[in-house]
Design a protein around this motif. Structure first.
Motif, PDB file in Angstrom:
ATOM      1  N   GLY B 205       0.818  -1.214   0.000  1.00  0.00           N
ATOM      2  CA  GLY B 205       0.000   0.000   0.000  1.00  0.00           C
ATOM      3  C   GLY B 205       0.849   1.260   0.000  1.00  0.00           C
ATOM      4  N   LEU B 206       2.002   1.207  -0.694  1.00  0.00           N
ATOM      5  CA  LEU B 206       2.930   2.354  -0.697  1.00  0.00           C
ATOM      6  C   LEU B 206       3.090   2.935  -2.097  1.00  0.00           C
ATOM      7  CD1 LEU B 206       5.859   1.115   1.606  1.00  0.00           C
ATOM      8  CD2 LEU B 206       3.841   2.465   2.238  1.00  0.00           C
ATOM      9  N   GLN B 207       3.478   4.215  -2.134  1.00  0.00           N
ATOM     10  CA  GLN B 207       3.881   4.879  -3.368  1.00  0.00           C
ATOM     11  C   GLN B 207       5.353   4.536  -3.637  1.00  0.00           C
ATOM     12  OE1 GLN B 207       1.751   6.774  -5.315  1.00  0.00           O
ATOM     13  NE2 GLN B 207       0.289   5.866  -3.898  1.00  0.00           N
ATOM     14  N   PRO B 208       5.762   4.597  -4.933  1.00  0.00           N
ATOM     15  CA  PRO B 208       7.143   4.235  -5.254  1.00  0.00           C
ATOM     16  C   PRO B 208       8.190   5.006  -4.430  1.00  0.00           C
ATOM     17  CG  PRO B 208       5.869   4.455  -7.268  1.00  0.00           C
ATOM     18  CD  PRO B 208       4.972   4.884  -6.148  1.00  0.00           C
ATOM     19  N   HIS B 209       7.981   6.337  -4.243  1.00  0.00           N
ATOM     20  CA  HIS B 209       9.015   7.120  -3.549  1.00  0.00           C
ATOM     21  C   HIS B 209       9.109   6.770  -2.066  1.00  0.00           C
ATOM     22  CE1 HIS B 209       5.437   9.535  -2.526  1.00  0.00           C
ATOM     23  NE2 HIS B 209       6.128   9.894  -1.461  1.00  0.00           N
ATOM     24  N   GLU B 210       8.161   5.991  -1.575  1.00  0.00           N
ATOM     25  CA  GLU B 210       8.204   5.600  -0.155  1.00  0.00           C
ATOM     26  C   GLU B 210       8.942   4.270   0.053  1.00  0.00           C
ATOM     27  OE1 GLU B 210       3.968   7.500   1.353  1.00  0.00           O
ATOM     28  OE2 GLU B 210       3.914   5.581   0.259  1.00  0.00           O
ATOM     29  N   ALA B 211       9.413   3.674  -1.052  1.00  0.00           N
ATOM     30  CA  ALA B 211      10.016   2.343  -0.937  1.00  0.00           C
ATOM     31  C   ALA B 211      11.453   2.310  -1.464  1.00  0.00           C
ATOM     32  CB  ALA B 211       9.175   1.320  -1.692  1.00  0.00           C
ATOM     33  N   LEU B 212      12.217   1.424  -0.888  1.00  0.00           N
ATOM     34  CA  LEU B 212      13.631   1.257  -1.220  1.00  0.00           C
ATOM     35  C   LEU B 212      13.865  -0.200  -1.594  1.00  0.00           C
ATOM     36  CD1 LEU B 212      16.596   2.512  -0.908  1.00  0.00           C
ATOM     37  CD2 LEU B 212      16.527   1.562   1.404  1.00  0.00           C
ATOM     38  N   MET B 213      14.510  -0.416  -2.754  1.00  0.00           N
ATOM     39  CA  MET B 213      14.849  -1.786  -3.174  1.00  0.00           C
ATOM     40  C   MET B 213      16.332  -2.007  -2.926  1.00  0.00           C
ATOM     41  SD  MET B 213      13.958  -4.625  -4.910  1.00  0.00           S
ATOM     42  CE  MET B 213      15.124  -5.997  -5.048  1.00  0.00           C
ATOM     43  N   ILE B 214      16.662  -3.104  -2.285  1.00  0.00           N
ATOM     44  CA  ILE B 214      18.063  -3.434  -2.018  1.00  0.00           C
ATOM     45  C   ILE B 214      18.413  -4.744  -2.713  1.00  0.00           C
ATOM     46  CG2 ILE B 214      19.798  -3.925  -0.249  1.00  0.00           C
ATOM     47  CD1 ILE B 214      18.120  -2.305   1.724  1.00  0.00           C
TER      48      ILE B 214
END
Lengths: 253, 253
Positions: B205-214
């Motif tokens: 339930g997040l927007q792209p700018h709220e998430a970090l991919m590692i």
């Protein structure tokens, strides 16, 4: 070849270059089988005023072995009339001081006997067929990734060829796999490289417009010859398939 | 990630997506080995306010088996937190009425149990490792050439990955081989497909700018996430290699 172009071409024609697999014979178990009419066609070309050479991307066997097979099938062919990628590659490697890791058919190894293969600083792949295992491809991949400047040579770039039990992937598919994995561009030795076709023209002492290339591969035979200024004719034997043909970007002259 | 960008990003950060192989563990014999510090890192993320999901192109085993392995290694991970290409592909096949010829790891077959595989009208390849034999690739190739409209799905497009005994070619290399041989473009299911990343964002339930991919893969993890508007961080474990990095066309944020 469009009918209207044929008479003009025929008048200047002084030499013919024949692809072998798919034009003269279909490979497969044992020696494979001669394509009906091809033994007679070679005989008639040799009896004509035209010069004749054979130009193959065959890399499953050394030239001597390969020509002996064609002779057993009934073809009147000499080793000196046949141009193939492995001897061309061996010459390039020696010229440039390169030591190859080889992923090729066992039968082709003798062509590289005179090339130093210790501590490899490049990879050479040919049509390795069953030797294209996951393990062997990983080994070639690791040699490339360990090099400061990864260098890959491919003996031809064919997509597929026909054996008596069906179509099979050719070296070009595996070249693309390693190109993608290593983010590099391979150097192709053999058809459709212009250097390769030019060496055949030089041997005949002919200009490109005086020669005709006959093959079953629209890209490597017909397209390669056309880019050198030769005429290209595609036979409908061998790997020819109508559905694949429709998607090609060039067409026979 | 440039140091100056980090504080701004950290304030808006609400979720973290972790790649698994090369970030949490190195695969290899048996269960492989956990990368030092990673079990503790997952524990701390779970204890934080951040949402956590796992996003893998793992296609050697069905999700249940794969997650059980990670749990044995000591990771606190649930099947419902893990996103992988095979269930996504099975859904696409059923939606579009497609019957696959599968060239995938045996362990992955259960993911396709509910999909009709008779009289195939497409090919699905995943990382098949040792099953990437010449014979199996020829079989997949022939299915494609026999179709009026050849259709190839690839579970990911990774170039290579690291196991305990070294770097190994990933499915992307074989996808390129078949693409070239058949003159087609595969549909990629899994990272870096935007559809795949979006399904993970939706789940949180997040927007792209709220998430970090590692991840450890600059193209599939970092690049894929960046194209969706997420931040991408590359770890220096797993497949990371400095010489290959220099030739890449994108860079971590």
């Amino acid at each position: 070849m469009a009918d209207t172009d044929w008479p003009g071409c025929a008048r200047s024609l002084k030499g013919v270059i024949l692809d072998m697999c798919g034009v003269l014979y279909d490979s497969g178990e044992g020696d494979g089988v001669a394509i009906p009419g091809s033994i007679e066609a070679v005989k008639r070309l040799k009896a004509s005023d035209l010069q004749l050479r054979f130009c193959t991307n065959e890399t499953q066997a050394a030239r001597e072995t390969f020509v002996a097979k064609l002779q057993r099938l009934g073809f009147d062919i000499l080793v000196s009339e046949v141009f193939s990628p492995a001897p061309a590659a061996a010459a390039v490697l020696k010229e440039r001081g390169l030591r190859p890791h080889l992923l090729v058919y066992d039968g082709l190894l003798p062509e590289f006997d005179s090339v130093d293969q210790s501590n490899p600083n490049c990879v050479v792949i040919g049509d390795a067929a069953e030797k294209f295992t996951y393990q062997n491809l990983n080994e070639a991949f690791r040699v490339l990734t360990d090099l400061e400047k990864p260098l890959l040579f491919s003996l031809g770039q064919g997509r597929y060829y026909k054996e008596t039990d069906g179509l099979k992937l050719d070296v070009g598919a595996y070249m693309k796999a390693l190109e993608y994995a290593c983010d590099l561009k391979a150097e192709v030795v053999g058809k459709p490289s212009p250097t390769f076709f030019q060496s055949v023209l030089n041997d005949m002492g002919l200009q490109p417009h005086e020669a005709l290339m006959i093959g079953d591969d629209l890209v490597n035979d017909v397209g390669g010859a056309q880019r050198c200024g030769m005429r290209g004719v595609q036979v409908r034997t061998g790997k020819y398939r109508a559905p694949l043909q429709k998607r090609a970007s060039n067409s026979p002259t």
